[in-house]
Design a protein around this motif. Structure first.
Motif, short mmCIF file in Angstrom:
data_model
loop_
_atom_site.label_atom_id
_atom_site.label_comp_id
_atom_site.label_asym_id
_atom_site.label_seq_id
_atom_site.Cartn_x
_atom_site.Cartn_y
_atom_site.Cartn_z
N GLU A 88 1.32 -1.25 -0.70
CA GLU A 88 0.00 -0.35 0.27
C GLU A 88 0.73 1.14 0.21
O GLU A 88 0.55 1.84 -1.05
CB GLU A 88 -1.31 0.09 1.00
N GLY A 89 2.08 1.21 0.55
CA GLY A 89 2.28 2.61 0.89
C GLY A 89 3.38 2.50 -0.68
O GLY A 89 3.44 4.11 -1.14
N MET A 90 4.31 1.46 -1.23
CA MET A 90 4.31 1.73 -2.35
C MET A 90 3.98 2.13 -3.51
O MET A 90 4.04 2.87 -4.47
CB MET A 90 5.48 0.68 -2.80
N PRO A 131 12.38 8.42 -5.34
CA PRO A 131 13.43 6.74 -4.87
C PRO A 131 13.75 6.46 -3.77
O PRO A 131 13.42 5.42 -3.49
CB PRO A 131 14.71 7.10 -6.14
N SER A 132 14.14 7.42 -3.08
CA SER A 132 14.83 7.00 -1.84
C SER A 132 13.26 6.16 -0.65
O SER A 132 13.57 5.13 -0.24
CB SER A 132 15.27 7.97 -0.65
N ILE A 133 11.84 7.11 -0.60
CA ILE A 133 11.18 6.82 0.24
C ILE A 133 10.84 5.19 -1.07
O ILE A 133 10.45 3.58 0.16
CB ILE A 133 10.31 7.55 0.31
N LEU A 134 10.80 5.19 -2.23
CA LEU A 134 9.79 4.07 -2.78
C LEU A 134 11.25 2.78 -2.77
O LEU A 134 10.28 1.53 -2.13
CB LEU A 134 9.65 4.19 -4.16
N GLY A 135 12.57 3.14 -2.49
CA GLY A 135 13.51 2.06 -1.63
C GLY A 135 13.12 1.18 -0.58
O GLY A 135 13.84 0.29 -0.84
N TYR A 136 12.96 1.56 0.23
CA TYR A 136 12.62 1.09 2.11
C TYR A 136 11.32 0.57 1.55
O TYR A 136 11.22 -0.68 1.82
CB TYR A 136 11.92 2.76 2.17
N TRP A 137 9.99 1.16 0.71
CA TRP A 137 9.15 0.28 0.88
C TRP A 137 9.24 -0.96 -0.57
O TRP A 137 8.53 -2.31 0.21
CB TRP A 137 7.68 0.60 -0.31
N VAL A 138 10.61 -1.23 -1.60
CA VAL A 138 10.46 -2.45 -2.06
C VAL A 138 11.48 -2.79 -1.32
O VAL A 138 11.33 -4.40 -1.33
CB VAL A 138 11.29 -1.73 -3.20
N ASP A 139 12.28 -2.54 -0.49
CA ASP A 139 13.35 -4.08 0.55
C ASP A 139 12.51 -4.50 1.59
O ASP A 139 12.64 -5.70 1.85
CB ASP A 139 14.02 -2.79 1.54
N LEU A 140 11.36 -3.60 2.33
CA LEU A 140 10.00 -3.88 3.15
C LEU A 140 9.73 -5.45 2.03
O LEU A 140 9.06 -6.14 2.98
CB LEU A 140 9.54 -2.91 3.49
N ALA A 141 9.03 -5.07 1.48
CA ALA A 141 7.71 -5.76 0.89
C ALA A 141 8.42 -7.09 0.29
O ALA A 141 8.14 -8.41 -0.01
CB ALA A 141 7.18 -5.41 -1.25
#
Length: 290
Positions: A154-156, A166-176
């Motif tokens: 959902e965050g992504m 990109p920096s915030i998306l990186g966190y969401w992608v890594d979490l998923a």
């Protein structure tokens, strides 16, 4: 979204979405399937070989069949229940459970007529030469809290549709990715199971029986059944078959060995028996798979 329905015969892909709704984030816009149209793109997913992630709320007559799922598929159910075809049989996936489907097999799932089904997923894109996230220790079906994975997706999705940082998306992608790995590659191994399958996997052509497996694990046959059911969602002998099928898939795609030779190397004296079992588990005969 609520794409149009489409379906085909049993030898082709099937897509029947009905009134189902979903959100999807994909790694690129190259593969523009109708049901993907308009969904946001996050190239950072490619760092983890992820093709797409999403959240689906489906209702009958929802049904999907993928004849050639070119990557591992992990789904986590957070509402209702549905049916998934794994290991050659239909299994029910309920709220609070997750299911992991290996690559290069025929994947099928469908909604039950009187049940809703809500789940989130991570779909990887893997080549036959690449080691998939599925391993000998991967479960096929077991309890799993899909809430964190759902929140990461959902965050992504919100970020890709919004500021797209990109920096915030990186966190969401890594979490998923990490939440998917938590299920696919659990670190809380039972030493008895680790010892058992590490001894069995290099010697798959041996005629193993349940008694021998239990002796290696130093537990009773019934206790071994319970341990394997809890860890993998399979019985010990079913998990042995899973390892044999995985080895056969690798040999079919990486060697020119005859099917009879491959059958013998993974423990089957009769090539016809092997071919029948292989088709049941994978969805194609060994020659079709090759």
């Amino acid at each position: 979204m609520s794409p149009h329905n489409s379906s085909s015969n049993g030898s082709e892909d099937v897509l029947v979405l009905g009134d189902s709704t979903f959100l999807l984030v994909r790694s690129d816009a190259v593969e523009e399937r109708p049901w993907m149209a308009g969904s946001p793109v996050c190239p950072l997913l490619k760092q983890h070989h992820i093709a797409h992630v999403g959240i689906l709320r489906c209702r009958y007559p929802f049904e999907i069949v993928r004849t050639d799922q070119s990557g591992s598929y992990m789904m986590a159910c957070f509402g209702g229940e549905g049916s998934v075809r794994v290991d050659g049989a239909w299994k029910t996936v309920r709220s609070g459970e997750a299911c992991l489907l290996p690559p290069f097999v025929q994947n099928s799932f469908r909604c039950k007529e009187d049940k809703k089904w809500d789940f989130c997923w991570v779909r990887y894109l893997e080549s036959r030469e690449q080691k998939p996230i599925v391993s000998q220790n991967s479960p096929v079906l077991k309890e799993y809290d899909g809430g964190p994975l759902k929140a990461a997706i959902e965050g992504m999705y919100s970020e890709t549709c919004g500021m797209n940082s990109p920096s915030i998306l990186g966190y969401w992608v890594d979490l998923a990715h990490q939440y998917a790995l938590r299920f696919a590659q659990p670190h809380d191994y039972d030493d008895r199971l680790w010892r058992l399958w590490n001894q069995v996997e290099p010697d798959l052509n041996r005629k193993w029986n349940l008694c021998e497996l239990a002796e290696i694990a130093h537990v009773s046959e019934e206790h071994l059944r319970r341990l394997c059911r809890k860890r993998y969602g399979r019985s010990p002998m079913q998990h042995l078959t899973f390892l044999r099928i995985q080895r056969a898939k690798h040999l079919l795609s990486s060697t020119d060995d005859k099917i009879e030779t491959i059958a013998h190397s993974v423990g089957y004296e009769n090539a016809f028996t092997f071919s029948t079992l292989f088709k049941k588990w994978v969805g194609w005969s060994p020659s079709q798979y090759r």
